[in-house]
Design a protein around this motif. Structure first.
Motif, PDB file in Angstrom:
ATOM      1  N   SER A  15       0.774  -1.144   0.030  1.00 31.98           N
ATOM      2  CA  SER A  15       0.000   0.206  -0.104  1.00 31.98           C
ATOM      3  C   SER A  15       0.766   1.342   0.028  1.00 31.98           C
ATOM      4  CB  SER A  15      -0.888  -0.092   1.220  1.00 31.98           C
ATOM      5  OG  SER A  15      -0.194  -0.201   2.394  1.00 31.98           O
ATOM      6  N   THR A  16       2.029   1.241   0.492  1.00 31.90           N
ATOM      7  CA  THR A  16       2.870   2.658   0.655  1.00 31.90           C
ATOM      8  C   THR A  16       4.027   2.595  -0.286  1.00 31.90           C
ATOM      9  OG1 THR A  16       4.313   1.510   2.343  1.00 31.90           O
ATOM     10  CG2 THR A  16       2.444   2.688   3.157  1.00 31.90           C
ATOM     11  N   ALA A  17       4.011   1.516  -1.431  1.00 31.25           N
ATOM     12  CA  ALA A  17       5.090   1.660  -2.296  1.00 31.25           C
ATOM     13  C   ALA A  17       5.039   2.708  -3.132  1.00 31.25           C
ATOM     14  CB  ALA A  17       5.054   0.289  -3.103  1.00 31.25           C
ATOM     15  N   LEU A  18       6.100   3.023  -3.623  1.00 33.32           N
ATOM     16  CA  LEU A  18       6.097   4.293  -4.794  1.00 33.32           C
ATOM     17  C   LEU A  18       5.537   3.688  -6.027  1.00 33.32           C
ATOM     18  CD1 LEU A  18       9.901   5.261  -4.472  1.00 33.32           C
ATOM     19  CD2 LEU A  18       8.144   6.324  -3.577  1.00 33.32           C
ATOM     20  N   SER A  19       4.820   4.722  -6.595  1.00 29.75           N
ATOM     21  CA  SER A  19       4.362   4.213  -7.891  1.00 29.75           C
ATOM     22  C   SER A  19       5.355   3.930  -8.977  1.00 29.75           C
ATOM     23  CB  SER A  19       3.771   5.561  -8.672  1.00 29.75           C
ATOM     24  OG  SER A  19       4.410   6.371  -8.798  1.00 29.75           O
ATOM     25  N   THR A  20       5.214   3.233 -10.082  1.00 26.84           N
ATOM     26  CA  THR A  20       6.334   2.621 -10.817  1.00 26.84           C
ATOM     27  C   THR A  20       6.911   4.050 -11.297  1.00 26.84           C
ATOM     28  OG1 THR A  20       4.711   2.107 -12.519  1.00 26.84           O
ATOM     29  CG2 THR A  20       5.618   0.356 -11.155  1.00 26.84           C
ATOM     30  N   ARG A  21       6.037   5.055 -11.947  1.00 25.21           N
ATOM     31  CA  ARG A  21       6.487   6.105 -12.367  1.00 25.21           C
ATOM     32  C   ARG A  21       7.548   6.907 -11.515  1.00 25.21           C
ATOM     33  NH1 ARG A  21       4.235   9.271 -17.082  1.00 25.21           N
ATOM     34  NH2 ARG A  21       4.147  11.399 -16.585  1.00 25.21           N
ATOM     35  N   VAL A  22       6.978   7.113 -10.274  1.00 16.55           N
ATOM     36  CA  VAL A  22       7.912   7.942  -9.470  1.00 16.55           C
ATOM     37  C   VAL A  22       9.088   7.329  -9.172  1.00 16.55           C
ATOM     38  CG1 VAL A  22       8.243   9.051  -6.985  1.00 16.55           C
ATOM     39  CG2 VAL A  22       6.032   9.294  -8.452  1.00 16.55           C
ATOM     40  N   ALA A  23       8.887   5.929  -8.952  1.00 22.18           N
ATOM     41  CA  ALA A  23      10.228   4.936  -8.836  1.00 22.18           C
ATOM     42  C   ALA A  23      11.229   5.137 -10.064  1.00 22.18           C
ATOM     43  CB  ALA A  23       9.792   3.632  -8.737  1.00 22.18           C
ATOM     44  N   ARG A  24      10.834   5.122 -11.171  1.00 19.95           N
ATOM     45  CA  ARG A  24      11.585   5.278 -12.307  1.00 19.95           C
ATOM     46  C   ARG A  24      12.341   6.664 -12.504  1.00 19.95           C
ATOM     47  NH1 ARG A  24      11.863   1.657 -16.304  1.00 19.95           N
ATOM     48  NH2 ARG A  24      13.072   2.193 -18.223  1.00 19.95           N
ATOM     49  N   ALA A  25      11.742   7.698 -12.147  1.00 21.90           N
ATOM     50  CA  ALA A  25      12.273   9.014 -12.041  1.00 21.90           C
ATOM     51  C   ALA A  25      13.439   9.106 -10.768  1.00 21.90           C
ATOM     52  CB  ALA A  25      11.214  10.085 -11.815  1.00 21.90           C
ATOM     53  N   VAL A  26      13.119   8.494  -9.744  1.00 24.45           N
ATOM     54  CA  VAL A  26      13.747   8.410  -8.460  1.00 24.45           C
ATOM     55  C   VAL A  26      15.332   7.549  -8.999  1.00 24.45           C
ATOM     56  CG1 VAL A  26      14.419   7.694  -6.226  1.00 24.45           C
ATOM     57  CG2 VAL A  26      12.302   8.794  -6.915  1.00 24.45           C
ATOM     58  N   VAL A  27      15.136   6.487  -9.749  1.00 27.49           N
ATOM     59  CA  VAL A  27      16.302   5.773 -10.185  1.00 27.49           C
ATOM     60  C   VAL A  27      17.184   6.622 -11.034  1.00 27.49           C
ATOM     61  CG1 VAL A  27      16.961   3.829 -11.476  1.00 27.49           C
ATOM     62  CG2 VAL A  27      15.130   3.317  -9.588  1.00 27.49           C
ATOM     63  N   ASN A  28      16.685   7.253 -11.968  1.00 29.06           N
ATOM     64  CA  ASN A  28      17.267   8.156 -12.832  1.00 29.06           C
ATOM     65  C   ASN A  28      17.799   9.273 -12.163  1.00 29.06           C
ATOM     66  OD1 ASN A  28      16.771   6.805 -15.329  1.00 29.06           O
ATOM     67  ND2 ASN A  28      14.854   7.884 -15.566  1.00 29.06           N
ATOM     68  N   ILE A  29      17.181   9.881 -11.019  1.00 26.44           N
ATOM     69  CA  ILE A  29      17.759  10.781 -10.503  1.00 26.44           C
ATOM     70  C   ILE A  29      19.193  10.653  -9.320  1.00 26.44           C
ATOM     71  CG2 ILE A  29      17.461  12.589  -8.260  1.00 26.44           C
ATOM     72  CD1 ILE A  29      14.607  12.620  -9.437  1.00 26.44           C
ATOM     73  N   ALA A  30      19.070   9.024  -9.098  1.00 27.04           N
ATOM     74  CA  ALA A  30      20.139   8.354  -8.223  1.00 27.04           C
ATOM     75  C   ALA A  30      21.470   7.968  -9.325  1.00 27.04           C
ATOM     76  CB  ALA A  30      19.658   7.170  -7.619  1.00 27.04           C
ATOM     77  N   ALA A  31      20.989   7.728 -10.425  1.00 27.84           N
ATOM     78  CA  ALA A  31      22.130   7.079 -11.351  1.00 27.84           C
ATOM     79  C   ALA A  31      21.938   7.462 -13.020  1.00 27.84           C
ATOM     80  CB  ALA A  31      22.232   5.489 -11.048  1.00 27.84           C
ATOM     81  N   PRO A  32      22.067   8.813 -13.069  1.00 26.99           N
ATOM     82  CA  PRO A  32      21.867   9.237 -14.292  1.00 26.99           C
ATOM     83  C   PRO A  32      22.814   8.580 -15.518  1.00 26.99           C
ATOM     84  CG  PRO A  32      22.697  10.929 -13.059  1.00 26.99           C
ATOM     85  CD  PRO A  32      22.304   9.887 -12.203  1.00 26.99           C
ATOM     86  N   ASN A  33      23.964   8.348 -15.019  1.00 34.01           N
ATOM     87  CA  ASN A  33      24.898   7.739 -15.798  1.00 34.01           C
ATOM     88  C   ASN A  33      25.404   6.339 -15.296  1.00 34.01           C
ATOM     89  OD1 ASN A  33      25.435  10.177 -17.454  1.00 34.01           O
ATOM     90  ND2 ASN A  33      25.984  11.070 -15.798  1.00 34.01           N
TER      91      ASN A  33
END
Length: 308
Positions: free
Chosen positions: A153-171
């Motif tokens: 129930s409290t998990a990130l949405s897949t859309r937000v999770a994908r953006a967060v991964v890109n913010i964490a590891a853009p390269n």
């Protein structure tokens, strides 16, 4: 040069712009971004398409003249690209769009194929300039991951999770990532789908079978272990930490500080997601806040804080 077009909900603008800054070192208030960086549009949940610029001019006539020098051995199709800024915000009609595509396509030396072309070209007007180039459409990979068999129930949405991964590891080439509070595995799935080297762990034994099942469901594989963040071993380039917040996971400041201090020992960069104000704890853990945004969903808000 590449032209990127974006699509985002009003609630997502802040998160989208942080992802832009992470990828390109800059952002924009519009839905158009220009950069010399060639990025796979499938990486971002917000990028609609990318056009690799071949020709540009002040008028459509200039483009038509320039494409006469384009000789192709492959079949092709020309698409007029709509976007919400500038020229196309004036509601260019269907017939006008098709007419522009025909004008350009008829001047290219090659065989057109409107059904299954080998190459797609895009024609777009940006900031009073007409631009023609090879066209690449983004695929909503994150959308498929919404259908995972186990949910939380409290998990990130897949859309937000994908953006967060890109913010964490853009390269991400050569970058080791860890999600030490991985829950049901939403962040892990998005990272693995982009070929990122990531492992996960969580101290809750009840969620880990679901995380492993979700990862395997999409054909991915990585290490997911039962472990308290305070006992993570090894060194990682970046950690993604979604601070627990539901009624079963209430943490006091001391516990939150211990989590952040532990992360300081195993990661040189951390992206923290929190619903609480924890700037002082981040500072106490010897991190510097280098960028941030707010990810909204209606009235619910999470802070996304980039720390180094």
């Amino acid at each position: 040069m590449c032209i990127y077009t974006y699509s985002r909900h009003e609630d997502e603008i802040d998160l989208c712009r942080l992802e832009m800054r992470s990828f390109f070192g800059c952002d924009t208030e519009t839905t158009i971004l220009e950069s010399p960086l060639k990025l796979d549009p499938n990486r971002s949940p917000f990028i609609k398409e990318r056009i690799d610029v071949i020709y540009e001019g002040e008028s459509l006539k200039e483009i038509v003249t320039q494409v006469e020098g384009l000789k192709l051995s492959k079949t092709f199709k020309v698409l007029f690209i709509k976007h919400s800024d500038g020229y196309t915000s004036q509601k260019v009609g269907f017939e006008e769009r098709r007419n522009i595509e025909r004008k350009v396509g008829l001047r290219i030396q090659g065989k057109a194929d409107l059904q299954n072309p080998d190459v797609l070209f895009g024609i777009i007007k940006v900031n009073e300039r007409w631009i023609f180039g090879e066209y690449f459409e983004g695929e909503a990979v994150w959308f498929k991951h919404q259908q995972k068999p186990q949910n939380y129930s409290t998990a990130l949405s897949t859309r937000v999770a994908r953006a967060v991964v890109n913010i964490a590891a853009p390269n991400p080439v050569g970058v080791k990532v860890i999600d030490p509070c991985c829950g049901i595995g939403t962040v892990l799935i998005e990272a693995l789908s982009m070929g990122i080297d990531i492992v996960g762990s969580d101290l809750n034994p009840l969620v880990l079978p679901g995380a492993r099942k979700n990862i395997a469901f999409f054909g991915y594989d990585t290490e997911v272990t039962l472990r308290d963040i305070r006992f993570v071993e090894g060194k990682y380039d970046v950690a993604i930490i979604d601070m627990p917040y539901n009624l079963c996971s209430v943490l006091d400041e001391k516990e939150q500080l211990e989590m952040l201090q532990s992360a300081r020992n195993f990661a040189r960069k951390v992206v923290v997601l929190t619903i609480e104000e924890i700037d002082s704890l981040i500072t106490k853990a010897r991190f510097d806040i280098v960028d941030r945004c707010v990810a909204k969903k209606g009235t619910f808000m999470r802070q996304v804080i980039v720390c180094q």
